[in-house]
Design a protein around this motif. Structure first.
Motif, short mmCIF file in Angstrom:
data_model
loop_
_atom_site.label_atom_id
_atom_site.label_comp_id
_atom_site.label_asym_id
_atom_site.label_seq_id
_atom_site.Cartn_x
_atom_site.Cartn_y
_atom_site.Cartn_z
N GLU A 79 17.30 -14.23 -4.33
CA GLU A 79 16.00 -14.89 -4.45
C GLU A 79 15.42 -15.27 -3.09
OE1 GLU A 79 17.21 -18.07 -7.03
OE2 GLU A 79 16.76 -16.93 -8.83
N GLU A 80 16.27 -15.53 -2.13
CA GLU A 80 15.83 -15.97 -0.80
C GLU A 80 15.62 -14.82 0.19
OE1 GLU A 80 18.99 -18.63 0.24
OE2 GLU A 80 18.17 -20.27 -0.96
N THR A 81 16.10 -13.64 -0.12
CA THR A 81 16.05 -12.51 0.81
C THR A 81 14.85 -11.62 0.49
OG1 THR A 81 18.46 -12.52 0.92
CG2 THR A 81 17.36 -10.55 1.73
N PRO A 82 14.01 -11.35 1.47
CA PRO A 82 12.90 -10.42 1.23
C PRO A 82 13.45 -9.05 0.81
CG PRO A 82 12.69 -11.48 3.38
CD PRO A 82 14.04 -11.85 2.84
N GLN A 83 12.83 -8.46 -0.19
CA GLN A 83 13.30 -7.17 -0.71
C GLN A 83 13.36 -6.11 0.38
OE1 GLN A 83 11.35 -5.85 -4.28
NE2 GLN A 83 12.02 -3.76 -4.00
N SER A 84 12.47 -6.15 1.32
CA SER A 84 12.44 -5.14 2.39
C SER A 84 13.70 -5.16 3.23
CB SER A 84 11.22 -5.34 3.28
OG SER A 84 11.25 -6.62 3.87
N LYS A 85 14.47 -6.26 3.19
CA LYS A 85 15.69 -6.38 3.97
C LYS A 85 16.78 -5.43 3.46
CE LYS A 85 18.74 -9.01 6.44
NZ LYS A 85 19.49 -8.04 7.17
N TYR A 86 16.83 -5.20 2.16
CA TYR A 86 17.90 -4.37 1.59
C TYR A 86 17.40 -3.13 0.85
CZ TYR A 86 16.59 -7.22 -2.41
OH TYR A 86 15.87 -7.85 -3.40
N ASP A 87 16.10 -3.04 0.65
CA ASP A 87 15.53 -1.91 -0.07
C ASP A 87 15.28 -0.74 0.89
OD1 ASP A 87 14.59 -0.57 -2.27
OD2 ASP A 87 12.58 -1.42 -2.15
N VAL A 88 15.55 0.46 0.42
CA VAL A 88 15.25 1.65 1.21
C VAL A 88 14.53 2.65 0.33
CG1 VAL A 88 17.18 1.39 2.81
CG2 VAL A 88 17.50 2.69 0.74
N ALA A 89 13.76 3.51 0.96
CA ALA A 89 12.97 4.50 0.21
C ALA A 89 13.84 5.43 -0.63
CB ALA A 89 12.10 5.29 1.17
N SER A 90 15.02 5.74 -0.14
CA SER A 90 15.89 6.69 -0.85
C SER A 90 16.91 5.98 -1.71
CB SER A 90 16.61 7.58 0.16
OG SER A 90 17.43 6.79 0.99
N GLU A 91 16.55 4.82 -2.28
CA GLU A 91 17.48 4.02 -3.06
C GLU A 91 18.15 4.84 -4.17
OE1 GLU A 91 17.46 0.06 -5.84
OE2 GLU A 91 15.69 0.59 -4.73
N LYS A 92 19.44 4.62 -4.29
CA LYS A 92 20.22 5.26 -5.35
C LYS A 92 20.33 4.29 -6.53
CE LYS A 92 22.02 8.45 -2.40
NZ LYS A 92 21.02 8.25 -1.41
N THR A 93 20.43 4.82 -7.71
CA THR A 93 20.59 3.98 -8.89
C THR A 93 21.70 4.54 -9.75
OG1 THR A 93 18.90 5.24 -10.05
CG2 THR A 93 18.17 3.23 -8.93
N ASN A 94 22.06 3.78 -10.77
CA ASN A 94 23.09 4.24 -11.72
C ASN A 94 22.61 5.48 -12.43
OD1 ASN A 94 24.89 2.14 -11.29
ND2 ASN A 94 23.85 0.82 -12.77
N ASP A 95 23.56 6.32 -12.81
CA ASP A 95 23.18 7.48 -13.64
C ASP A 95 23.70 7.32 -15.02
OD1 ASP A 95 25.89 9.15 -13.71
OD2 ASP A 95 25.59 8.52 -11.66
#
Length: 116
Positions: free
Chosen positions: A100-116
């Motif tokens: 909640e305290e961390t800006p999303q841009s700190k850990y988000d990347v354009a090539s984000e992987k997700t569960n399959d």
């Protein structure tokens, strides 16, 4: 969604190196866990401690959970994080607060992987 089975470890990589590479390429924690289980047979019991040093991957997992269920209460999110990651509810509460305290841009990347 990308398949973790298409991301095998390099011959020279340790488990730590492999997980770091997947995290830096945008992997979230459960996706990396699946890759480690599939390619390295990492025991489930060791994963909760192992991933304490992967904050971006862990925060991406929280991001995934909130995007899948945007109306989830904090209590419900803490319970889900605790169950998914095999960590205590107190630890999960700390991660939810950090999320909640961390800006999303700190850990988000354009090539984000997700569960399959």
């Amino acid at each position: 969604m990308e398949d973790y089975r298409n991301y095998p470890p390099l011959e020279s990589e340790t488990d730590l190196d492999y997980a770091r590479r997947l995290e830096s390429s945008g992997g979230e924690e459960m996706w990396i866990r699946k890759a480690l289980r599939a390619h390295r047979q990492m025991p489930l019991e060791s994963m909760s401690d192992f991933f304490e040093d992967f904050p971006d991957a862990r925060l991406r997992h929280l991001q995934l959970l909130t995007s899948l269920h945007p109306g989830r209460s904090n209590h419900s999110l803490i319970k889900k994080v605790s169950k998914n990651l095999g960590i205590s509810e107190d630890c999960a509460k700390s991660w939810v607060k950090k999320f909640e305290e961390t800006p999303q841009s700190k850990y988000d990347v354009a090539s984000e992987k997700t569960n399959d």
